[in-house]
Scaffold this active site. Structure first.
Site, mmCIF file in Angstrom:
data_model
loop_
_atom_site.group_PDB
_atom_site.id
_atom_site.type_symbol
_atom_site.label_atom_id
_atom_site.label_comp_id
_atom_site.label_asym_id
_atom_site.label_seq_id
_atom_site.Cartn_x
_atom_site.Cartn_y
_atom_site.Cartn_z
ATOM 1 N N ARG A 15 36.114 37.409 47.150
ATOM 2 C CA ARG A 15 35.617 36.208 46.952
ATOM 3 C C ARG A 15 36.335 35.051 47.729
ATOM 4 O O ARG A 15 37.414 34.960 47.936
ATOM 5 C CB ARG A 15 35.262 35.606 45.617
ATOM 6 N N GLY B 293 45.757 49.083 25.620
ATOM 7 C CA GLY B 293 45.218 49.595 24.434
ATOM 8 C C GLY B 293 45.789 48.967 23.051
ATOM 9 O O GLY B 293 45.401 48.843 22.009
ATOM 10 N N ASP B 294 47.170 48.576 23.320
ATOM 11 C CA ASP B 294 47.844 47.937 22.373
ATOM 12 C C ASP B 294 47.325 46.533 22.070
ATOM 13 O O ASP B 294 47.602 45.920 20.999
ATOM 14 C CB ASP B 294 49.127 47.713 22.321
ATOM 15 N N ASN B 295 46.677 46.013 22.869
ATOM 16 C CA ASN B 295 45.823 44.653 22.457
ATOM 17 C C ASN B 295 44.997 44.729 21.312
ATOM 18 O O ASN B 295 44.671 43.711 20.732
ATOM 19 C CB ASN B 295 44.986 44.125 23.828
ATOM 20 N N ASP C 253 31.828 41.570 32.037
ATOM 21 C CA ASP C 253 32.233 40.388 33.195
ATOM 22 C C ASP C 253 31.300 39.200 32.922
ATOM 23 O O ASP C 253 31.891 38.001 33.205
ATOM 24 C CB ASP C 253 31.981 40.766 34.697
ATOM 25 N N CYS D 172 41.959 39.560 35.364
ATOM 26 C CA CYS D 172 42.950 39.155 34.203
ATOM 27 C C CYS D 172 42.626 39.982 33.114
ATOM 28 O O CYS D 172 42.984 39.693 31.736
ATOM 29 C CB CYS D 172 42.795 37.701 33.863
ATOM 30 N N GLY D 173 41.803 40.961 33.059
ATOM 31 C CA GLY D 173 41.846 42.159 31.891
ATOM 32 C C GLY D 173 40.642 42.106 31.169
ATOM 33 O O GLY D 173 40.329 42.834 30.231
ATOM 34 N N ASN E 18 42.729 44.188 45.680
ATOM 35 C CA ASN E 18 41.338 43.774 45.054
ATOM 36 C C ASN E 18 40.282 45.092 45.402
ATOM 37 O O ASN E 18 38.913 44.947 45.351
ATOM 38 C CB ASN E 18 40.650 42.492 45.486
ATOM 39 N N ARG F 259 46.405 34.474 32.497
ATOM 40 C CA ARG F 259 47.464 34.928 33.099
ATOM 41 C C ARG F 259 48.709 34.083 33.085
ATOM 42 O O ARG F 259 48.719 33.502 34.116
ATOM 43 C CB ARG F 259 47.264 35.863 34.343
ATOM 44 N N ASN G 214 39.325 45.817 31.132
ATOM 45 C CA ASN G 214 40.201 46.701 30.421
ATOM 46 C C ASN G 214 39.906 46.563 28.920
ATOM 47 O O ASN G 214 39.778 47.482 28.121
ATOM 48 C CB ASN G 214 41.718 46.440 30.913
ATOM 49 N N ARG H 64 37.840 47.977 44.614
ATOM 50 C CA ARG H 64 36.862 47.709 43.294
ATOM 51 C C ARG H 64 36.192 49.193 43.154
ATOM 52 O O ARG H 64 36.207 50.100 44.001
ATOM 53 C CB ARG H 64 35.772 46.917 43.609
ATOM 54 N N HIS I 176 31.734 33.825 32.086
ATOM 55 C CA HIS I 176 32.534 34.664 32.676
ATOM 56 C C HIS I 176 33.223 35.583 31.702
ATOM 57 O O HIS I 176 34.428 35.514 31.234
ATOM 58 C CB HIS I 176 33.384 34.220 33.714
ATOM 59 N N TYR J 252 31.027 41.487 51.039
ATOM 60 C CA TYR J 252 32.030 41.669 49.764
ATOM 61 C C TYR J 252 31.287 41.425 48.428
ATOM 62 O O TYR J 252 30.469 40.314 48.268
ATOM 63 C CB TYR J 252 33.194 40.993 49.719
ATOM 64 N N SER K 286 39.338 36.003 36.934
ATOM 65 C CA SER K 286 39.143 37.375 37.661
ATOM 66 C C SER K 286 40.329 37.701 37.838
ATOM 67 O O SER K 286 41.491 37.484 38.058
ATOM 68 C CB SER K 286 38.724 36.953 39.217
ATOM 69 N N GLY L 294 31.300 39.471 44.969
ATOM 70 C CA GLY L 294 30.794 38.421 44.581
ATOM 71 C C GLY L 294 30.396 37.602 45.352
ATOM 72 O O GLY L 294 29.372 36.668 45.167
ATOM 73 N N LYS M 292 27.837 36.806 40.646
ATOM 74 C CA LYS M 292 28.154 35.399 40.137
ATOM 75 C C LYS M 292 27.396 34.499 40.759
ATOM 76 O O LYS M 292 27.310 33.294 40.035
ATOM 77 C CB LYS M 292 29.747 35.345 41.030
HETATM 78 P P1 GTP Z 1 37.239 40.711 37.429
HETATM 79 O O1 GTP Z 1 36.302 41.943 37.681
HETATM 80 O O2 GTP Z 1 38.092 40.304 38.628
HETATM 81 O O3 GTP Z 1 36.570 39.649 36.727
HETATM 82 O O4 GTP Z 1 38.683 41.287 36.503
HETATM 83 P P2 GTP Z 1 38.922 41.481 35.000
HETATM 84 O O5 GTP Z 1 39.007 40.341 34.024
HETATM 85 O O6 GTP Z 1 37.844 42.478 34.420
HETATM 86 O O7 GTP Z 1 40.084 42.520 35.037
HETATM 87 P P3 GTP Z 1 40.449 43.927 34.700
HETATM 88 O O8 GTP Z 1 40.386 44.428 33.262
HETATM 89 O O9 GTP Z 1 40.119 44.820 35.822
HETATM 90 O O10 GTP Z 1 42.164 43.982 35.193
HETATM 91 C C1 GTP Z 1 42.658 43.429 36.158
HETATM 92 C C2 GTP Z 1 44.154 43.815 36.396
HETATM 93 O O11 GTP Z 1 45.115 43.663 35.307
HETATM 94 C C3 GTP Z 1 44.250 45.531 36.451
HETATM 95 O O12 GTP Z 1 45.304 45.642 37.392
HETATM 96 C C4 GTP Z 1 44.691 45.863 35.194
HETATM 97 O O13 GTP Z 1 45.418 46.965 35.100
HETATM 98 C C5 GTP Z 1 45.706 44.461 34.773
HETATM 99 N N1 GTP Z 1 45.650 44.333 33.272
HETATM 100 C C6 GTP Z 1 44.417 44.377 32.336
HETATM 101 N N2 GTP Z 1 44.779 44.485 31.178
HETATM 102 C C7 GTP Z 1 46.068 44.204 31.090
HETATM 103 C C8 GTP Z 1 47.189 43.963 29.826
HETATM 104 O O14 GTP Z 1 46.643 43.737 28.846
HETATM 105 N N3 GTP Z 1 48.366 43.942 30.150
HETATM 106 C C9 GTP Z 1 48.765 43.801 31.559
HETATM 107 N N4 GTP Z 1 50.107 43.648 31.980
HETATM 108 N N5 GTP Z 1 47.977 44.058 32.520
HETATM 109 C C10 GTP Z 1 46.818 44.170 32.285
HETATM 110 C C1 SPV Z 2 35.575 38.445 40.216
HETATM 111 O O1 SPV Z 2 36.080 38.092 40.852
HETATM 112 O O2 SPV Z 2 35.729 37.705 38.940
HETATM 113 C C2 SPV Z 2 34.828 39.483 39.990
HETATM 114 C C3 SPV Z 2 34.643 40.266 41.238
HETATM 115 O O3 SPV Z 2 34.311 40.015 39.004
HETATM 116 S S1 SPV Z 2 33.341 39.469 42.101
HETATM 117 O O4 SPV Z 2 32.040 40.446 42.025
HETATM 118 O O5 SPV Z 2 33.829 39.616 43.657
HETATM 119 O O6 SPV Z 2 32.976 38.305 41.719
HETATM 120 MN MN MN Z 3 34.774 38.446 37.076
#
Ligand code: GTP
Ligand code: SPV
Ligand code: MN
Length: 582
Positions: free
Chosen positions: A68, A487-489, A274, A249-250, A360, A393, A253, A362, A226, A197, A247, A199, A206
């Site tokens: 973005r 997973g430990d979260n 998301d 930041c997890g 980035n 983060r 996951n 995807r 978000h 791209y 974005s 977003g 978005k």
């Molecule tokens: P957007 O799609 O951009 O909105 O991102 P998102 O918030 O869904 O983030 P995503 O879960 O894709 O994680 C982004 C990055 O952070 C990845 O490289 C993950 O491996 C890493 N990550 C996710 N959870 C954790 C965590 O609990 N600890 C650490 N150290 N890294 C993490």
């Molecule tokens: C973000 O950047 O927060 C995403 C990917 O989820 S995008 O669709 O480009 O916004």
């Molecule tokens: Mn996002």
């Protein structure tokens, strides 16, 4: 909006952009397959032929078009004050003139696709409708996965009963200098040009579901956020939580978390990864709906240990964007545990410098492929929330988890969120910035008014979710993550659920209620790391409270006065009590 008005708009767009033909998308699987096949034939997408992959494709975007572009994103409200200092603003007339110059004849020789779409289940009264016009088949293929496109959405649009967001998109010549992502909230209109791209180009995501929807939500008494949405099942009961992290930041996951062996008495159900649309139900609870139907997830870091669910979804019907390839033609990225890259994300032989996949990079996959996809995700009413979580983060300061004292304090926690920037945005990575509610790039109006809007729910219900703040990203003295994460979260989610059920006590600190050490499983975490994860360091927090003056000052009289009161209360408590640690 009347369908006739939409037809007039399409006629005007055709005159402006001059495509060779106009094709309406019906949303069928056959249409999707044909789109992929047509792109493959033109060399715009590469079928993955390696064994073990079924119907997967690799798309390489233009190297200058990989994330973005916030500096090219505008919110063109009638007054600059309505957009607020959180948005780039242009006068609407000037914005149209500027961008229409680039749109003129930009689709010459190309097909213009008309994509009617629905954000949210088709039969939900809370879903949002839109029409995207685009000259990109990549956009068509991704919108098919990410939203509900085609005839059913069109039928609903044709009833003339609903608001419809209109979005015009063209990749044009991908010139970064002529790239604009413009929003006209008063008209529910988007114009995006010069980027293919995610977003920037999948306008349902978005642009519609956050920037324009946040505007609609402010006027309609709801919230567009978000946030991921997940169900946490334990002992026969499921609590739903929504969590806002910036974005990369997890969110994906956490939404797909698989608890480690030891915590298998908990199970996570994925509702969304998301975006969440939140509204108050008649019962006074806050209900959350995922407007999307797929995941556009960060690939790097995904593997069988970090995110086994996503990892398993990537071997069929996935579109990869900007990953590397192994010599066997398998997709490869940093964090993948098997194989070696041979071709980098640009399509060049891998030279070993930088990263082989774009940071980035995807994946796009349908939510239906997710083994933990919650049946409640298709519920027209959404799911009732027990808790809202804000997280960033941040390598220092913010503890692993803290609970807000009340709704107002929770909104303060969200409003003060700060996070280190990631590769999801074009620009510098790792710079700490305020990202209130993880919505800095996505709030379609003045952030100060947005905070007021959040606060207004206080008076509307006695039954609001509890609010928490988390931080998985503290770094220890060795520069390593202090918390195992992934997973430990679940260990932290468990505490959050127990707090919601009033099963555990907490420790009062000036910044919020923190867990007692014995109430969180710190197995495998060193004592030093544990102490750091739960520390509230007076000196650092006093600095933080001072820094907030600047942050809140930016929004002037739009900033809720309650925030100042809270800042003062915390300052006072810090200066009259001893330093808290652990
Ligand atoms: P957007 O799609 O951009 O909105 O991102 P998102 O918030 O869904 O983030 P995503 O879960 O894709 O994680 C982004 C990055 O952070 C990845 O490289 C993950 O491996 C890493 N990550 C996710 N959870 C954790 C965590 O609990 N600890 C650490 N150290 N890294 C993490
Ligand atoms: C973000 O950047 O927060 C995403 C990917 O989820 S995008 O669709 O480009 O916004
Ligand atoms: Mn996002």
């Amino acid at each position: 909006m009347k369908f006739a008005e939409i037809e007039n708009w399409i006629t005007d767009v055709v005159k402006l952009t001059n495509p060779k033909e106009v094709v309406w998308c019906n949303g069928s699987q056959e249409e999707h397959n044909n789109a992929l096949a047509a792109m493959a034939k033109r060399g715009e997408i590469l079928p993955i032929t390696a064994p073990g992959y079924k119907n997967c494709h690799l798309y390489r975007s233009h190297p200058s078009d990989v994330a973005r572009t916030e500096h090219k994103t505008y919110v063109c409200t009638n007054t600059p004050e309505a957009a607020g200092p959180n948005n780039n603003w242009l006068d609407p007339d000037k914005a149209h003139a500027k961008v229409d110059r680039v749109f003129r004849n930009c689709m010459q020789g190309r097909t213009m696709y008309v994509i009617p779409y629905c954000m949210g289940p088709i039969d939900s009264p809370h879903s949002g409708l839109g029409i995207e016009l685009t000259d990109s088949l990549y956009v068509v293929a991704n919108m098919f996965i990410m939203t509900r496109i085609g005839d059913k959405a069109l039928e609903k649009i044709k009833t003339n009963k609903f608001d419809v967001v209109r979005g015009l998109h063209s990749t044009a010549d991908l010139d970064p200098d002529k790239r604009y992502i413009m929003h006209f909230p008063e008209k529910l209109l988007i114009k995006s040009i010069g980027s293919g791209y995610g977003g920037n180009a999948l306008l349902g995501k978005k642009c519609h579901a956050l920037r324009l929807a946040s505007w609609q939500a402010k006027h309609g008494g709801w919230l567009a956020e978000h946030m991921l949405i997940a169900g946490i099942e334990h002992a026969g009961k499921t609590h739903y939580v929504a969590a806002a992290f910036p974005s990369a930041c997890g969110k994906t996951n956490l939404a797909m978390l698989i608890p480690p062996e030891k915590h298998r008495d908990y199970k996570i159900w994925t509702v969304g990864d998301d975006i969440a649309w939140l509204r108050l139900g008649e019962d006074g609870r806050m209900w959350a709906m995922n407007p999307e139907s797929g995941y556009f997830g960060v690939v790097p870091g995904t593997n069988e240990n970090t995110n086994p669910i996503a990892n398993d979804m990537l071997n069929h019907d996935a579109i990869f964007t900007n990953v590397a390839l192994t010599s066997e033609g398998e997709p490869w990225w940093e964090g993948k545990t098997k194989g070696k890259p041979q071709i980098d994300w640009r399509g060049d032989p891998w030279g070993g410098v930088g990263t082989a996949a774009h940071p980035n990079a995807r994946f796009t996959v349908s939510a239906k492929h997710c083994p933990t996809y919650s049946p409640a995700a298709e519920d027209p009413q959404g799911v009732p929330l027990s808790a809202i979580i804000f997280g960033g983060r941040r390598s220092t300061l913010n503890p692993l988890v803290a609970e807000a004292f009340d709704w107002t304090h929770g909104i303060f926690m969200g409003a003060t969120l700060a996070s280190e920037t990631t590769a999801a945005i074009t620009g510098q990575v790792g710079t700490l910035r305020r990202d209130p509610m993880a919505m800095l790039p996505f709030c379609g109006y003045n952030m100060g008014d947005y905070w007021q809007h959040w606060l207004s729910f206080q008076d509307k219900s006695q039954n609001l979710p509890r609010i928490f703040q988390v931080n998985w990203f503290q770094k220890n003295a060795q520069g390593k993550f202090a918390w195992p994460g992934f997973g430990d979260n679940i260990r932290v989610l468990k505490w959050i659920v127990e707090r919601c059920e009033n099963k555990v006590d907490a420790q009062h600190t000036p910044i919020g209620n923190l867990p007692n050490i014995d109430d969180i499983d710190f197995d495998g975490v060193s004592d030093a790391d544990r102490d750091q994860l739960l520390a509230v360091v007076k000196k650092d927090w006093l600095e933080e409270l001072d820094d907030l003056d600047d942050h809140f000052g930016k929004y002037g009289s739009h900033t809720p006065p309650q925030f100042k009161v809270l800042q003062e209360r915390m300052r006072k408590e810090f200066t009259t009590t001893d330093e808290q640690a652990g």
